[in-house]
Design an enzyme around this catalytic site. Structure first.
Site, PDB file in Angstrom:
ATOM      1  N   ILE A 159      23.918 -43.810 -15.398  1.00  0.00           N
ATOM      2  CA  ILE A 159      23.185 -43.701 -14.126  1.00  0.00           C
ATOM      3  C   ILE A 159      21.709 -44.046 -14.339  1.00  0.00           C
ATOM      4  CG2 ILE A 159      22.443 -42.104 -12.305  1.00  0.00           C
ATOM      5  CD1 ILE A 159      25.142 -40.602 -12.800  1.00  0.00           C
ATOM      6  N   THR A 236      18.754 -35.637  -9.628  1.00  0.00           N
ATOM      7  CA  THR A 236      20.104 -35.841  -9.077  1.00  0.00           C
ATOM      8  C   THR A 236      21.141 -35.566 -10.165  1.00  0.00           C
ATOM      9  OG1 THR A 236      20.066 -38.208  -9.623  1.00  0.00           O
ATOM     10  CG2 THR A 236      19.355 -37.592  -7.403  1.00  0.00           C
ATOM     11  N   SER A 237      20.734 -34.828 -11.204  1.00  0.00           N
ATOM     12  CA  SER A 237      21.651 -34.631 -12.335  1.00  0.00           C
ATOM     13  C   SER A 237      22.334 -33.261 -12.265  1.00  0.00           C
ATOM     14  CB  SER A 237      20.901 -34.816 -13.649  1.00  0.00           C
ATOM     15  OG  SER A 237      21.824 -34.851 -14.711  1.00  0.00           O
ATOM     16  N   ARG A 238      21.662 -32.230 -12.689  1.00  0.00           N
ATOM     17  CA  ARG A 238      22.204 -30.872 -12.578  1.00  0.00           C
ATOM     18  C   ARG A 238      21.038 -29.924 -12.294  1.00  0.00           C
ATOM     19  NH1 ARG A 238      26.326 -32.751 -11.706  1.00  0.00           N
ATOM     20  NH2 ARG A 238      28.330 -32.545 -12.749  1.00  0.00           N
ATOM     21  N   ASP A 262      18.940 -33.351  -5.389  1.00  0.00           N
ATOM     22  CA  ASP A 262      20.311 -33.407  -4.876  1.00  0.00           C
ATOM     23  C   ASP A 262      21.129 -32.269  -5.467  1.00  0.00           C
ATOM     24  OD1 ASP A 262      22.457 -34.751  -3.399  1.00  0.00           O
ATOM     25  OD2 ASP A 262      23.317 -35.154  -5.379  1.00  0.00           O
ATOM     26  N   GLU A 267      23.188 -23.676  -6.639  1.00  0.00           N
ATOM     27  CA  GLU A 267      23.853 -24.388  -5.546  1.00  0.00           C
ATOM     28  C   GLU A 267      25.267 -23.905  -5.276  1.00  0.00           C
ATOM     29  OE1 GLU A 267      23.771 -28.469  -7.212  1.00  0.00           O
ATOM     30  OE2 GLU A 267      25.959 -28.370  -7.160  1.00  0.00           O
ATOM     31  N   HIS A 299      24.053 -32.099  -3.030  1.00  0.00           N
ATOM     32  CA  HIS A 299      24.950 -32.675  -4.044  1.00  0.00           C
ATOM     33  C   HIS A 299      25.849 -33.758  -3.429  1.00  0.00           C
ATOM     34  CE1 HIS A 299      26.565 -31.620  -8.263  1.00  0.00           C
ATOM     35  NE2 HIS A 299      26.845 -32.885  -7.987  1.00  0.00           N
ATOM     36  N   GLN A 300      25.203 -34.733  -2.828  1.00  0.00           N
ATOM     37  CA  GLN A 300      25.960 -35.801  -2.185  1.00  0.00           C
ATOM     38  C   GLN A 300      25.750 -37.155  -2.854  1.00  0.00           C
ATOM     39  OE1 GLN A 300      23.556 -35.911   1.793  1.00  0.00           O
ATOM     40  NE2 GLN A 300      24.145 -38.038   1.437  1.00  0.00           N
ATOM     41  N   ALA A 301      25.016 -37.161  -3.991  1.00  0.00           N
ATOM     42  CA  ALA A 301      24.698 -38.461  -4.590  1.00  0.00           C
ATOM     43  C   ALA A 301      25.956 -39.251  -4.952  1.00  0.00           C
ATOM     44  CB  ALA A 301      23.813 -38.269  -5.820  1.00  0.00           C
ATOM     45  N   PHE A 302      27.017 -38.542  -5.319  1.00  0.00           N
ATOM     46  CA  PHE A 302      28.253 -39.231  -5.722  1.00  0.00           C
ATOM     47  C   PHE A 302      29.060 -39.717  -4.525  1.00  0.00           C
ATOM     48  CE2 PHE A 302      31.732 -36.414  -4.405  1.00  0.00           C
ATOM     49  CZ  PHE A 302      31.002 -35.319  -3.962  1.00  0.00           C
TER      50      PHE A 302
END
Ligand code: NAI
Length: 340
Positions: A159, A236-238, A262, A267, A299-302
């Site tokens: 990524i 956008t990782s964890r 993200d 979360e 958490h919608q990056a994927f």
């Protein structure tokens, strides 16, 4: 195999059923879909299955794994890349193989990352609301040119390398930090530096390394103090890569000029659910929401159709390989992962 799929949303079911249905009949699985999260209190729901399929916020701690194994579960299929939510020593001790989806669409996450950078920099989220109310004033919407600025990328794997390539296309200078140098990034002119140098020189810092004990709270008060005033931080990782309370202090002191998330440390209590009719009890998250220069997605990056199709196909294939004792390239080397 009979597989209990936890944390099922309508889209999970749609894509997993399609991928399972596309398999040769002998390879198909019996999928049982549950909306519940997997944790120690729900593990018993999988009692008569052979495997469980779990997602990022399912909690596969020691007790959960023991209860799953006692109920006859023989395999764990994660439908995500990260495996920080599973207690690996227990999986190893119980002889539970763990398969995952190491790569589905790195483009999905990278493109979302760049979307967050552009939105936050140019205040597009605020402009959208203003224009809908016929407020065409520009005060407060000023951004900066990305061209010529420096981005620091922590974790230059799949990524991070795509983020680097896109931002290189914008004319940004690239700094990187990783255990290993990525030749694709070096070919773009990325300069690999130590973290203090990356903190000090970057206008934008984007996190793309995994969450591990050594990267927990990688962004803490000490790291933030070393950054440029007004820096943009993107995660956008964890979530737990960032000490959220330290980030809030840095936002209050203007050290952090922009924060895009993200993912969020806590979360699992919030994301993927519609809580709009409830009072959110997480005061730290609510404080974050009060800053005009903070942009959060859940958490919608994927979340692209390409990624969901790839996740589903890989997951059912992983399960078939486990069932037939065929070596599965996506099976975690538990000893290696524990030692890492
Ligand atoms: P990857 O394994 O291809 O790349 C991770 C890179 O981080 C590797 O190059 C590795 O050497 C590096 N790394 C490991 N420890 C490090 C350290 N201490 N400091 C700096 N770099 C270090 O993984 P990929 O596919 O690029 O994913 C990156 C992360 O993105 C995942 O770990 C996952 O947590 C997150 N992710 C988030 C998603 C979302 O929807 N927001 C979806 C998918 C992944």
């Amino acid at each position: 195999m009979k597989v209990t799929v936890f944390s099922t949303k309508s889209y999970d079911r749609e894509f997993l059923e399609a991928a399972n249905g596309a398999m040769a009949p002998a390879l198909r699985h019996e999928l049982v879909f549950l909306e519940s999260r997997l944790d120690r209190t729900t593990a018993a729901l999988a009692a008569d299955s052979d495997a469980v399929c779990a997602f990022v916020n399912d909690r596969l701690d020691r007790l959960t794994l023991e209860r799953l194994a006692a109920g006859g579960i023989r395999a764990i299929a994660l439908r995500c890349a990260g495996f920080n939510n599973i207690h690996l020593p227990t999986a190893l001790a119980l002889g539970l193989p763990v398969v995952r989806v190491p790569a589905y669409s790195p483009h999905a996450v990278a493109e979302h990352t760049v979307g967050l950078i552009l939105t936050l920099n140019r205040r597009i989220h605020r402009a959208y609301n203003r224009v809908r109310e016929s407020n065409f004033a520009l005060e407060g919407l000023m951004g900066f040119d990305l061209h010529g600025e420096t981005v620091g990328i922590v974790g230059t794997g799949r990524i991070g390398a795509i983020v680097a390539r896109i931002l290189h296309g914008f004319g940004m200078k690239l700094l990187g930090h990783d255990r290993y140098r990525n030749p694709d990034c070096e070919a773009l002119g990325m300069e690999y530096v130590d973290l203090p140098t990356l903190w000090a020189r970057s206008a934008i810092i984007s996190l793309h390394c995994p969450l591990m004990p050594e990267t927990h709270h990688l962004i803490n008060a000490d790291a933030l103090a070393q950054m440029r005033d007004g820096v943009m931080l993107v995660n956008t990782s964890r979530g737990a890569l960032v000490d959220t309370e330290a980030a809030i202090a840095a936002l209050k002191s203007h050290k952090l000029g922009y924060l895009a998330l993200d993912v969020y440390e806590q979360e699992e209590r919030l994301f993927f659910e519609n809580l709009s009719e409830q009072i959110v009890q997480d005061d730290i998250f609510q404080r974050l929401q009060t800053f005009p220069n903070v942009l959060i997605t859940g958490h919608q990056a994927f979340f692209t159709r390409n990624a969901l199709a790839a996740i589903a196909e890989t997951t059912v294939t992983n399960l078939s390989q486990l069932e037939r004792n065929i070596p599965c390239p996506n099976q975690l080397n538990l000893e290696g992962a524990i030692a890492a």
